[in-house]
Design a protein around this motif. Structure first.
Motif, PDB file in Angstrom:
ATOM      1  N   ILE A  24      -0.195   6.669  -3.867  1.00 48.39           N
ATOM      2  CA  ILE A  24      -0.711   6.170  -5.148  1.00 48.39           C
ATOM      3  C   ILE A  24       0.199   5.079  -5.693  1.00 48.39           C
ATOM      4  N   ALA A  25       1.512   5.288  -5.612  1.00 50.38           N
ATOM      5  CA  ALA A  25       2.457   4.273  -6.092  1.00 50.38           C
ATOM      6  C   ALA A  25       2.342   2.991  -5.272  1.00 50.38           C
ATOM      7  N   SER A  26       2.132   3.124  -3.973  1.00 52.83           N
ATOM      8  CA  SER A  26       1.958   1.950  -3.121  1.00 52.83           C
ATOM      9  C   SER A  26       0.717   1.160  -3.530  1.00 52.83           C
ATOM     10  N   MET A  27      -0.348   1.877  -3.855  1.00 51.79           N
ATOM     11  CA  MET A  27      -1.582   1.213  -4.299  1.00 51.79           C
ATOM     12  C   MET A  27      -1.369   0.525  -5.642  1.00 51.79           C
ATOM     13  N   ILE A  28      -0.659   1.184  -6.548  1.00 53.09           N
ATOM     14  CA  ILE A  28      -0.370   0.582  -7.861  1.00 53.09           C
ATOM     15  C   ILE A  28       0.453  -0.682  -7.683  1.00 53.09           C
ATOM     16  N   ARG A  29       1.484  -0.606  -6.848  1.00 50.95           N
ATOM     17  CA  ARG A  29       2.332  -1.785  -6.623  1.00 50.95           C
ATOM     18  C   ARG A  29       1.538  -2.940  -6.011  1.00 50.95           C
ATOM     19  N   ALA A  30       0.623  -2.616  -5.113  1.00 50.74           N
ATOM     20  CA  ALA A  30      -0.196  -3.664  -4.486  1.00 50.74           C
ATOM     21  C   ALA A  30      -1.088  -4.334  -5.515  1.00 50.74           C
ATOM     22  N   VAL A  31      -1.721  -3.545  -6.370  1.00 56.29           N
ATOM     23  CA  VAL A  31      -2.602  -4.109  -7.393  1.00 56.29           C
ATOM     24  C   VAL A  31      -1.785  -4.923  -8.396  1.00 56.29           C
ATOM     25  N   GLN A  32      -0.633  -4.408  -8.807  1.00 55.83           N
ATOM     26  CA  GLN A  32       0.217  -5.150  -9.742  1.00 55.83           C
ATOM     27  C   GLN A  32       0.710  -6.444  -9.121  1.00 55.83           C
ATOM     28  N   GLY A  33       1.093  -6.397  -7.849  1.00 53.77           N
ATOM     29  CA  GLY A  33       1.556  -7.604  -7.162  1.00 53.77           C
ATOM     30  C   GLY A  33       0.455  -8.637  -7.044  1.00 53.77           C
ATOM     31  N   ASP A  34      -0.773  -8.201  -6.761  1.00 57.09           N
ATOM     32  CA  ASP A  34      -1.907  -9.109  -6.669  1.00 57.09           C
ATOM     33  C   ASP A  34      -2.209  -9.716  -8.033  1.00 57.09           C
ATOM     34  N   TRP A  35      -2.149  -8.896  -9.068  1.00 62.20           N
ATOM     35  CA  TRP A  35      -2.407  -9.385 -10.414  1.00 62.20           C
ATOM     36  C   TRP A  35      -1.338 -10.394 -10.827  1.00 62.20           C
ATOM     37  N   LEU A  36      -0.077 -10.104 -10.504  1.00 61.21           N
ATOM     38  CA  LEU A  36       1.003 -11.034 -10.845  1.00 61.21           C
ATOM     39  C   LEU A  36       0.876 -12.340 -10.072  1.00 61.21           C
TER      40      LEU A  36
END
Length: 168
Positions: free
Chosen positions: A147-159
């Protein structure tokens, strides 16, 4: 989100330390087993069972660390060929599959652990449930890491998208 990522930092760090400890125990007891068997001709009956159990725990805890660092088998080649948004979608889809798998493994591992509580390990007076507990416990650590990996991926894409818009 930030608190969940902090929780994941803690749990994955704990999983790493425990995995290393179990691996050290397994290696030490395997060496002990070899020495008692071949040097003294009197093999230890209990060390092999504990070595195997420690390896099981080490693997299940280590998988959470592998997910955290992106070391699991992945679809990087396909993901890198796709446009960034589709690549992110593929990453999230693959991780969703992992989430489902480890959620089922956690539940079934829990049920199996309950089922074997009355059985004991060979050569020991310890319930085999302690070994089977590696499935639900390790899966819980793994689910948090995914779940944390998915959150980091979405945050990185958004950034990345935000930075690209700012550059225009």
């Amino acid at each position: 989100m930030r608190y969940f990522l902090r929780l994941e930092d803690f749990t994955t760090g704990l999983a790493l330390r425990l995995s290393i400890a179990f691996l050290v125990i397994a290696a030490g007891l395997a060496l002990f087993q070899v020495i008692t068997r071949f040097a003294f001709g009197a093999p230890s009956t209990w060390s092999e069972v504990i070595t195997r159990s420690a390896m099981i725990w080490s693997v299940f805890l280590g998988v959470a660390v592998a997910f955290r660092h992106g070391a699991m088998i992945s679809v990087d080649v396909i993901q890198n060929v796709l446009p960034p948004r589709l690549g992110l979608g593929l990453f999230l889809f693959a991780n969703l599959g992992s989430l489902i798998f480890f959620a089922v493994l956690m539940w079934q591992g829990y049920l199996m652990t309950l089922r074997v509580m009355a059985q004991s390990l060979a050569a020991l007076e310890i319930s085999i449930a302690w070994v089977y507990a590696a499935l639900p416990v390790g899966s819980a650590f793994i689910l948090i890491a995914i779940i944390a990996s998915m959150i980091r991926a979405v945050q990185g894409d958004w950034l990345a998208a935000r930075d690209a818009e700012a550059a225009l």
